[in-house]
Scaffold this motif. Structure first.
Motif, short mmCIF file in Angstrom:
data_model
loop_
_atom_site.label_atom_id
_atom_site.label_comp_id
_atom_site.label_asym_id
_atom_site.label_seq_id
_atom_site.Cartn_x
_atom_site.Cartn_y
_atom_site.Cartn_z
N TYR A 1 61.53 61.72 53.31
CA TYR A 1 60.99 61.22 52.03
C TYR A 1 61.23 59.71 51.83
O TYR A 1 60.31 58.96 51.53
CB TYR A 1 61.59 62.02 50.87
CG TYR A 1 61.15 61.51 49.52
CD1 TYR A 1 59.89 61.84 49.01
CD2 TYR A 1 61.96 60.66 48.76
CE1 TYR A 1 59.46 61.35 47.78
CE2 TYR A 1 61.54 60.17 47.54
CZ TYR A 1 60.30 60.52 47.06
OH TYR A 1 59.88 60.02 45.84
N ALA B 1 64.05 64.86 37.74
CA ALA B 1 63.36 64.84 39.04
C ALA B 1 63.95 63.71 39.89
O ALA B 1 63.22 62.89 40.46
CB ALA B 1 61.84 64.70 38.87
N ASP C 1 67.16 67.85 39.73
CA ASP C 1 65.94 67.99 40.55
C ASP C 1 65.77 69.42 41.02
O ASP C 1 66.76 70.14 41.25
CB ASP C 1 66.01 67.06 41.77
CG ASP C 1 64.64 66.89 42.43
OD1 ASP C 1 63.98 65.87 42.15
OD2 ASP C 1 64.22 67.78 43.20
N ALA D 1 63.13 70.64 35.16
CA ALA D 1 62.76 69.76 34.05
C ALA D 1 62.20 70.53 32.86
O ALA D 1 62.20 70.02 31.74
CB ALA D 1 61.70 68.76 34.54
N ALA E 1 61.01 59.26 37.52
CA ALA E 1 60.22 58.39 38.39
C ALA E 1 59.43 59.22 39.38
O ALA E 1 60.03 59.98 40.16
CB ALA E 1 61.14 57.41 39.14
C1 LIG Z 1 57.99 62.23 44.29
S1 LIG Z 1 59.58 62.91 44.09
C2 LIG Z 1 60.39 61.66 43.13
C3 LIG Z 1 61.86 61.58 43.38
C4 LIG Z 1 62.59 60.40 42.77
N1 LIG Z 1 62.54 60.41 41.32
C5 LIG Z 1 62.12 59.09 43.29
O1 LIG Z 1 61.94 58.15 42.50
O2 LIG Z 1 61.96 58.95 44.50
C6 LIG Z 1 59.27 64.18 42.90
C7 LIG Z 1 60.48 65.05 42.62
O3 LIG Z 1 60.17 65.95 41.55
C8 LIG Z 1 60.90 67.13 41.76
N2 LIG Z 1 60.38 68.19 40.90
C9 LIG Z 1 59.19 68.84 40.97
N3 LIG Z 1 59.10 69.77 39.97
C10 LIG Z 1 60.27 69.71 39.28
C11 LIG Z 1 60.80 70.40 38.14
N4 LIG Z 1 60.10 71.36 37.53
N5 LIG Z 1 62.03 70.09 37.71
C12 LIG Z 1 62.77 69.13 38.33
N6 LIG Z 1 62.32 68.42 39.38
C13 LIG Z 1 61.10 68.70 39.86
C14 LIG Z 1 60.74 67.36 43.25
O4 LIG Z 1 61.70 68.25 43.77
C15 LIG Z 1 60.88 65.95 43.80
O5 LIG Z 1 62.19 65.64 44.20
#
Ligand SMILES: C[S@@+](CC[C@H](N)C(=O)[O-])C[C@H]1O[C@@H](n2cnc3c(N)ncnc32)[C@H](O)[C@@H]1O
Length: 251
Positions: free
Chosen positions: A25, A64, A87, A116, A132
């Motif tokens: 990632y 997240a 997350d 979330a 983010a």
């Molecule tokens: C694109 S990544 C962003 C990660 C980090 N915030 C960054 O800036 O790199 C999106 C994140 O959202 C998390 N995510 C998706 N659905 C979620 C939920 N319902 N509750 C918490 N996290 C969630 C995913 O596991 C993932 O780590």
């Protein structure tokens, strides 16, 4: 809070999808944003004015939180703050914990698995809440925004960073080519084709800035300011819980 397997394996953008790409990632993020993601998170972290509250140290929730980049940036910019990340992906969270320790912030940043849509915190428990590149991946955005509003103290700050459709014009056209052609291609080669097609699709499907601002207001946020970063490739939304809202009221 530990998610059930059913919660973790929900469709695209879920914790299960991020578990699959967690190891790659960060590298992919740097590559496909051409290094911009670091700058965007820095701007978001700087925009949190953590001076107005009475709570010491100030508490920040990063929803997240993924591999912890924004949580680390907040800890750097705000030396007094304690940061809680949450997350849905255990894989992302575990990588994040290692990064937090390496950065020397183990005593100020805590990363946990959690959803979330059901934040395991009481009302008004944070001075600022951030998310983010996360809200795009959560199908029930309204509910997530209501949860974010609920846990932010009255007068506190909410900062949302999200990728967007680049603006019109030649530079915007180049940025659109990058997002819709280069990103899925490079992402597909280095990670999983489906995951990075999802990234492109989800950016296309995310509502325009004005519509998302209305969704934020409907969820109980006010004083919404927006900043377009890098020709609209990324947008920063800043807001506060609405004073009149039952979600934001000081009870
Ligand atoms: C694109 S990544 C962003 C990660 C980090 N915030 C960054 O800036 O790199 C999106 C994140 O959202 C998390 N995510 C998706 N659905 C979620 C939920 N319902 N509750 C918490 N996290 C969630 C995913 O596991 C993932 O780590």
């Amino acid at each position: 809070m530990v998610l059930t397997e059913a919660e973790r394996v929900r469709g695209d953008g879920s914790g299960a999808m991020f578990d699959r790409i967690a190891a790659r990632y960060d590298v992919l993020n740097r590559l496909i944003s051409l290094g911009g993601d670091r700058r965007w998170r820095r701007i978001a972290a700087e925009a949190l004015a953590l001076d107005g509250g009475t709570r010491r140290p100030p508490r920040v929730l990063d929803v997240a939180s993924g591999t912890g980049d924004l949580a680390i940036e907040i800890a750097r910019r705000h030396p007094g703050a304690a940061v809680q990340g949450i997350d849905a992906s255990l894989g992302m969270t575990e990588i994040g914990r290692r990064k937090v320790d390496r950065a020397g912030f183990g005593d100020r940043i805590t990363l946990d698995a959690g959803n979330a849509l059901e934040l395991p915190f009481s009302d008004h428990s944070f001075d600022a809440v951030t998310i983010a590149f996360g809200i795009r991946n959560i199908p029930d955005r309204d509910r997530a925004l209501r949860e974010i509003t609920r846990v932010t103290r009255p007068g506190g700050r909410v900062a949302i960073l999200e990728a967007g459709e680049p603006s019109a014009g030649l530079t915007g056209a180049l940025a659109r080519f990058h997002i819709h052609v280069v990103v899925p291609f490079v992402g597909g080669l280095l990670a999983g084709a489906e995951e990075y097609r999802y990234l492109e699709r989800s950016i296309r499907a995310f509502p325009p800035v004005s519509e998302f601002v209305r969704t934020m207001a409907a969820a109980g946020l006010e004083e919404v300011e927006t900043r377009s970063l890098t020709f609209g490739v990324c947008n920063l939304f800043l807001a506060r819980p609405a004073a009149a809202s039952p979600l934001g009221a000081d009870t």
